[in-house]
Design a protein around this motif. Structure first.
Motif, short mmCIF file in Angstrom:
data_model
loop_
_atom_site.label_atom_id
_atom_site.label_comp_id
_atom_site.label_asym_id
_atom_site.label_seq_id
_atom_site.Cartn_x
_atom_site.Cartn_y
_atom_site.Cartn_z
N PHE A 42 0.82 -1.21 0.00
CA PHE A 42 0.00 0.00 0.00
C PHE A 42 0.86 1.27 0.00
N ALA A 43 2.02 1.19 0.62
CA ALA A 43 2.89 2.37 0.70
C ALA A 43 3.29 2.88 -0.68
N CYS A 44 3.36 2.00 -1.67
CA CYS A 44 3.71 2.41 -3.04
C CYS A 44 2.63 3.28 -3.66
N PHE A 45 1.43 3.23 -3.09
CA PHE A 45 0.30 3.98 -3.63
C PHE A 45 -0.20 5.03 -2.64
N ALA A 46 0.63 5.34 -1.68
CA ALA A 46 0.27 6.35 -0.68
C ALA A 46 1.51 7.16 -0.32
N LYS A 47 2.20 7.65 -1.35
CA LYS A 47 3.45 8.35 -1.12
C LYS A 47 3.25 9.70 -0.45
N ASP A 48 2.09 10.26 -0.64
CA ASP A 48 1.70 11.48 0.07
C ASP A 48 0.19 11.45 0.22
N ARG B 54 -5.34 4.77 -12.12
CA ARG B 54 -4.85 4.20 -10.86
C ARG B 54 -5.27 2.73 -10.74
N TRP B 55 -6.47 2.41 -11.22
CA TRP B 55 -6.93 1.01 -11.17
C TRP B 55 -6.00 0.10 -11.99
N ALA B 56 -5.54 0.60 -13.13
CA ALA B 56 -4.64 -0.20 -13.96
C ALA B 56 -3.35 -0.53 -13.21
N ARG B 57 -2.90 0.38 -12.35
CA ARG B 57 -1.70 0.11 -11.54
C ARG B 57 -2.01 -0.78 -10.35
N LEU B 58 -3.19 -0.59 -9.76
CA LEU B 58 -3.54 -1.34 -8.54
C LEU B 58 -3.87 -2.80 -8.81
N ARG B 59 -4.50 -3.05 -9.92
CA ARG B 59 -5.09 -4.36 -10.16
C ARG B 59 -4.11 -5.52 -9.97
N PRO B 60 -2.89 -5.47 -10.52
CA PRO B 60 -1.98 -6.61 -10.32
C PRO B 60 -1.64 -6.86 -8.84
N PHE B 61 -1.59 -5.81 -8.05
CA PHE B 61 -1.31 -5.97 -6.62
C PHE B 61 -2.50 -6.60 -5.91
N LEU B 62 -3.71 -6.19 -6.28
CA LEU B 62 -4.90 -6.72 -5.62
C LEU B 62 -5.09 -8.21 -5.88
N GLU B 63 -4.58 -8.70 -6.99
CA GLU B 63 -4.71 -10.12 -7.30
C GLU B 63 -4.09 -10.98 -6.19
N LYS B 64 -3.07 -10.46 -5.53
CA LYS B 64 -2.42 -11.22 -4.45
C LYS B 64 -3.31 -11.36 -3.23
N GLY C 111 -12.21 -13.39 -3.55
CA GLY C 111 -13.40 -13.80 -4.26
C GLY C 111 -13.76 -12.79 -5.33
N GLY C 112 -14.80 -13.12 -6.11
CA GLY C 112 -15.25 -12.22 -7.14
C GLY C 112 -14.29 -12.12 -8.30
N ARG C 113 -14.56 -11.18 -9.18
CA ARG C 113 -13.69 -10.95 -10.34
C ARG C 113 -13.29 -9.48 -10.37
N LEU C 114 -12.01 -9.25 -10.51
CA LEU C 114 -11.52 -7.88 -10.62
C LEU C 114 -11.80 -7.35 -12.02
N ALA C 115 -12.27 -6.13 -12.09
CA ALA C 115 -12.56 -5.52 -13.39
C ALA C 115 -11.26 -5.41 -14.19
N PRO C 116 -11.34 -5.57 -15.50
CA PRO C 116 -10.12 -5.43 -16.32
C PRO C 116 -9.65 -3.99 -16.33
N ALA C 117 -8.36 -3.81 -16.53
CA ALA C 117 -7.83 -2.46 -16.68
C ALA C 117 -8.24 -1.91 -18.02
N SER C 118 -8.62 -0.62 -18.05
CA SER C 118 -9.12 -0.04 -19.31
C SER C 118 -8.46 1.29 -19.62
N ALA C 119 -7.36 1.62 -18.92
CA ALA C 119 -6.71 2.90 -19.14
C ALA C 119 -5.22 2.75 -18.98
N ASN C 120 -4.48 3.75 -19.45
CA ASN C 120 -3.04 3.77 -19.29
C ASN C 120 -2.73 3.97 -17.80
N PRO C 121 -1.94 3.08 -17.20
CA PRO C 121 -1.67 3.21 -15.77
C PRO C 121 -0.90 4.47 -15.39
N PHE C 122 -0.28 5.12 -16.36
CA PHE C 122 0.49 6.32 -16.05
C PHE C 122 0.02 7.49 -16.91
#
Length: 393
Positions: A193-199, A368-378, A382-393
């Motif tokens: 989470f720290a990688c996504f909460a730098k400030d 942000r979802w495009a960046r988060l999604r691979p981390f959330l897989e860990k 349950g359920g299905r994570l929505a696919p990424a649909s945007a440039n993560p950066f």
């Protein structure tokens, strides 16, 4: 002619299997004393909080069928300043906490809005409830707060379809379960989470994104549960094809209205709009509306058009109280200003350009979802994570 569907789960027994057992209640008390004045154990709620137990227990059972979770998930009734909250305990158990008093305020709020004209006639063909308060010229948000702070007795609301508030409740429970199933809570506790909460700004963007994901899942939970129930209910009544189609159409309008009203409930509870960890109310509404349109499109154009029709009916109901739709001052009513060449003042209206502009509020969340999604897989349970649909950066 139509058939009104009444209490959606009237035949569902009280589901105490989802209520937190005493040892879990004790763990909540030991770790989260700040939650409120009291956390009620199972033996205390059967008599004093019967309606809450019946409704939330049934919602837990139904959402569990469409969003099963690998882990122990319970609910408990509390006295708290938050109407709904989910906690992760040291034992890795999860508890969805429901403030009992807020539940009844929520119930009255939903029933009161669906009883306004012309929404009442649109949803179930029933007569509207007369609103005696003078709300002329009052902004929509202030009307919502007035409804929340001045509830009316349940007897005045008898005879209304229950599907609307049950949909609103299913949306909220589905939202909370998504935080668990999609690994949000485990992720926030992790080193990742720290990688996504730098400030503060970075952290708030991450939290808003997780809330958007939970809203999306809450919406699909409503659709999955109600569509699964719909046709067996209609078929059991032996209705002819024309009446059955009209009944299904009304039922869909009812569950869409419930999901929308749950967003209005969240808006009504805000003391101010400075909630950077949550998307703005209009962004949340657009998330729910756009997903509803997509899932209903598989049922045909008539169903896909329902979310917009429901929005119009809700706005018409508040405009009738206010006296002028332009004075409602809320983006679900008017989302843009149109200047005509000869006019001295702009005309306020709701159109697709305003929708596009509102959807821009969600673009940073998609990235942000495009960046988060691979981390959330860990951490997914349950359920299905929505696919990424945007440039993560």
């Amino acid at each position: 002619m139509y058939f009104r569907i009444g209490l959606l789960w009237s035949r569902v027994a009280i589901r105490m299997s989802f209520y937190a057992p005493d040892e879990v209640i004790e763990e909540v008390v030991a770790t989260r004393n700040r939650i409120g004045k009291w956390i009620f154990c199972e033996r205390e709620v059967i008599d004093d909080w019967y309606a809450v137990v019946r409704e939330v227990g049934s919602a837990m059972m139904l959402t569990n069928s469409c969003l099963p979770i690998n882990g122990d998930v319970y609910y408990a009734i509390v006295s708290s300043h938050k109407p709904f909250e989910t906690v992760l305990l040291p034992s890795k158990k999860f508890v969805i906490l429901v403030d009992g008093d807020s539940f009844y305020s929520f119930l009255s709020f939903c029933l009161r809005i669906q009883s306004l004209s012309p929404l009442a006639e649109f949803l179930d063909g029933g007569g509207a409830l007369a609103e005696h308060a003078n709300l002329l010229g009052i902004p929509l948000l202030n009307i919502l707060k007035y409804f929340l702070q001045n509830p009316i007795g349940a007897t005045a609301l008898e005879g209304r379809t229950r599907a609307v508030y049950q949909s609103a409740l299913l949306f909220i429970v589905g939202h909370e379960r998504a935080h668990i199933a999609h690994g949000h809570m485990d992720f926030i506790r992790s080193e990742d989470f720290a990688c996504f909460a730098k400030d503060t700004e970075d952290r708030d963007l991450t939290l808003r994104t997780l809330e958007m994901d939970a809203d999306s899942s809450g919406t699909t939970a409503v659709y999955d549960v109600f569509e699964h129930i719909l046709f067996p209910l209609v078929a059991s009544k032996g209705l002819d094809e024309c009446i059955a189609e009209e009944t299904a159409h009304r039922f869909r309008a009812q569950y869409i209205a419930g999901a929308f009203i749950s967003i209005l409930f969240a808006d009504a509870r805000l003391k101010n709009f400075n909630t950077p960890g949550y998307p703005l109310g209009y962004a949340r509404f657009l998330t729910v509306s756009e997903i509803m349109k997509k899932v209903l499109a598989s049922l045909g154009n008539k169903s896909a058009a329902l979310p917009e029709q429901v929005r119009e009916q809700i706005v018409d109901a508040f405009a009738k109280l206010n006296g002028d739709v332009e004075k409602l001052g809320h983006p679900i009513a008017t989302n843009c200003r149109v200047w005509e060449r000869s006019a001295h003042t702009p005309r306020h209206e709701y159109n697709v350009i305003g929708v596009w502009d509102g959807l821009r509020l969600l673009q940073p969340l998609y990235g942000r979802w495009a960046r988060l999604r691979p981390f959330l897989e860990k951490y997914q349970r349950g359920g299905r994570l929505a696919p990424a649909s945007a440039n993560p950066f």
